[in-house]
Scaffold this active site. Structure first.
Site, PDB file in Angstrom:
ATOM      1  N   GLU A 121       0.822  -1.207   0.000  1.00 54.67           N
ATOM      2  CA  GLU A 121       0.000   0.000   0.000  1.00 54.67           C
ATOM      3  C   GLU A 121       0.858   1.260   0.000  1.00 54.67           C
ATOM      4  OE1 GLU A 121      -1.879  -1.952   3.608  1.00 54.67           O
ATOM      5  OE2 GLU A 121      -1.522   0.060   4.348  1.00 54.67           O
ATOM      6  N   CYS A 162       8.329  -5.807  14.554  1.00 52.26           N
ATOM      7  CA  CYS A 162       7.952  -4.918  15.663  1.00 52.26           C
ATOM      8  C   CYS A 162       6.495  -5.241  16.043  1.00 52.26           C
ATOM      9  CB  CYS A 162       8.093  -3.456  15.241  1.00 52.26           C
ATOM     10  SG  CYS A 162       9.774  -3.066  14.681  1.00 52.26           S
ATOM     11  N   CYS A 193       3.336  -2.979  15.079  1.00 53.42           N
ATOM     12  CA  CYS A 193       3.194  -2.563  13.679  1.00 53.42           C
ATOM     13  C   CYS A 193       2.477  -3.652  12.899  1.00 53.42           C
ATOM     14  CB  CYS A 193       4.577  -2.315  13.082  1.00 53.42           C
ATOM     15  SG  CYS A 193       4.568  -2.041  11.301  1.00 53.42           S
ATOM     16  N   GLY A 214       7.553  -2.262   5.074  1.00 57.42           N
ATOM     17  CA  GLY A 214       8.937  -2.694   4.853  1.00 57.42           C
ATOM     18  C   GLY A 214       9.976  -1.865   5.556  1.00 57.42           C
ATOM     19  N   SER A 233      13.070   6.077   6.595  1.00 58.12           N
ATOM     20  CA  SER A 233      12.795   5.717   7.985  1.00 58.12           C
ATOM     21  C   SER A 233      13.300   4.304   8.245  1.00 58.12           C
ATOM     22  CB  SER A 233      11.278   5.788   8.212  1.00 58.12           C
ATOM     23  OG  SER A 233      10.957   5.431   9.535  1.00 58.12           O
ATOM     24  N   HIS A 242      11.470   4.536  19.615  1.00 59.69           N
ATOM     25  CA  HIS A 242      10.337   4.020  20.404  1.00 59.69           C
ATOM     26  C   HIS A 242      10.638   3.717  21.865  1.00 59.69           C
ATOM     27  CE1 HIS A 242       8.292   4.076  16.636  1.00 59.69           C
ATOM     28  NE2 HIS A 242       8.911   3.025  16.142  1.00 59.69           N
ATOM     29  N   ASN A 271      -1.198   4.037  16.574  1.00 57.63           N
ATOM     30  CA  ASN A 271      -2.388   3.681  15.816  1.00 57.63           C
ATOM     31  C   ASN A 271      -2.618   2.197  16.110  1.00 57.63           C
ATOM     32  OD1 ASN A 271      -4.374   3.460  13.894  1.00 57.63           O
ATOM     33  ND2 ASN A 271      -3.210   4.546  12.325  1.00 57.63           N
TER      34      ASN A 271
END
Ligand code: SAH
Length: 380
Positions: free
Chosen positions: A117, A141, A144, A192, A226, A251, A328
């Site tokens: 996506e 992770c 995620c 990814g 990232s 994180h 999220n």
């Protein structure tokens, strides 16, 4: 991963079935070809090398791979030539919009049926595309959505660039709310781990920033890569001489918790990742972003903000900013975003160290803007 198809069962020797899945390569695409390969491909198709420049102009400047639009090519054999060099690599499966049409998320099917996506986010004065660089992700992770899918395969440069071209084309044609516009920013924050697919990603970045007709002519400063913190790849990126922005998904400021949230931390620790991020700043002059998904009662404690503030300022001043991201929640996860007041305290503690801190806006969270969620939901 071991793939045993019914046909292969009982036929293939064990050694073969146990080897890594033999995934084919995407069909040859113009955007994957270097100068020599392009000339060779054109010659093989019975064309003169100068056609390469015309095709590059169509692709990177006019954002098209449609032979009907390439009227400067001789009619005779045009369709065959274009089809040979621009096979469709991405087919839209679903498109979701939010924020009055200014956020557009597309689920794409690739040539081998797998799905990825990308998300286009339009703001006044800029438009950012969040692209995928791998099908799934191997970094695991736990918060995620993509991390839960595992890694299926790397994407090719052309598959990455097609996400860019199609978004830029939709903007240019006025198909995105807000009227005709241009794509200005690119972030590798889709599915990814971009630095685990280094070669394809760096080639895509080169094409993104190369001036016309060899690339989209965008600014390296508007590209963000990232990463979970693959230290050798960060150092390699620092030496490319391409001043993209580096974002480090931290994180947690302490190894015990970061190992839980970002398992690759067992390979490169918080300090090693931060040192690499600092070296990146020194080499490029680009201020590094630290990403920090705020997870309620997990990593949002005031003492962790202090520890992060300390670790960042110990290394220097003015080299970094922090992007807290409200978590999220992914389907089935027990974790939720931090309370507003906790988030505010976390931010103000960091700021008290003189660290610029901006909470990431959560565009598209109602359409599972946290990348990977749509593909996870859709299934294979
Ligand atoms: N593999 C790269 C790119 C991943 S996506 C990386 O890890 O940096 C970009 C960012 O979104 C990362 O910081 C990632 O940790 C974060 N992210 C992933 N899932 C999230 C979620 N559910 N809520 C908030 N941020 C999330």
């Amino acid at each position: 991963m071991v793939e045993v198809t019914p046909a292969a069962e009982g036929r293939a020797p064990l050694a073969l079935t146990m080897s890594a899945p033999r995934r084919g390569k995407p069909p040859r695409h113009f955007a994957d070809l270097g100068a020599a390969e392009r000339t060779a491909a054109l010659t093989e198709l019975g064309e003169k090398p100068f056609r390469g420049k015309q095709l590059a102009t169509h692709y990177f400047t006019h954002l098209t791979s449609d032979p009907a639009e390439m009227t400067d090519l001789p009619q005779e054999g045009r369709t065959a030539l274009v089809e040979a060099l621009f096979p469709p690599l991405l087919t839209p499966v679903r498109t979701l919009t939010a924020d009055a049409g200014t956020t557009v998320k597309t689920l794409w099917r690739l040539y081998d049926g797998v799905k990825v996506e990308s998300v286009l986010m339009r703001y006044p004065g800029r438009a950012t595309l969040c692209v995928s660089s791998q099908v799934g992700c191997g970094m695991a992770c736990p918060f995620c959505a993509t991390g839960q899918l595992g890694l299926t395969r790397n994407m090719s440069t052309a598959e990455i660039l097609e996400q860019v071209r199609l978004a830029a084309q939709a903007l240019a044609r006025g198909e995105v709310a807000g009227g005709p516009g241009r794509l200005s920013n690119l972030v590798f924050m889709g599915m990814g781990e971009p630095l685990a697919n280094y070669r394809a990603v760096i080639e895509a970045v080169r094409r993104f920033i190369a001036p016309a007709p060899e690339g989209f002519g965008m600014s390296a400063r508007n590209v963000t890569v990232s990463t979970v913190g693959l230290v050798p790849a960060i150092d390699k990126l620092a030496n490319e001489g391409i001043p993209v922005t580096l974002a480090l998904s931290l994180h947690a400021p302490d190894d015990a918790l970061r190992t839980e949230l970002v398992p690759i931390n067992t390979r490169w620790t918080v300090d090693e990742a931060l040192d690499a991020a600092y070296r990146y700043f020194e080499a490029t002059g680009r201020r590094v972003s630290i990403e920090y998904a705020l997870i309620k009662d997990m990593n949002d404690h005031a003492w962790r903000a202090d520890l992060l503030g300390q670790k960042l300022t110990d290394r220097g001043r003015g080299w970094v900013h922090v992007n807290p991201i409200p978590l999220n929640p992914t389907p089935g996860s027990i974790w939720t975003a931090s309370e507003r007041s906790v988030e505010a305290e976390f931010v103000s503690r960091l700021r008290s160290y003189g660290i610029p801190t901006t909470v990431r806006d959560t565009r598209g969270s109602d359409i599972d803007g946290a990348c990977g969620q749509l593909a996870a939901e859709e299934g294979p």
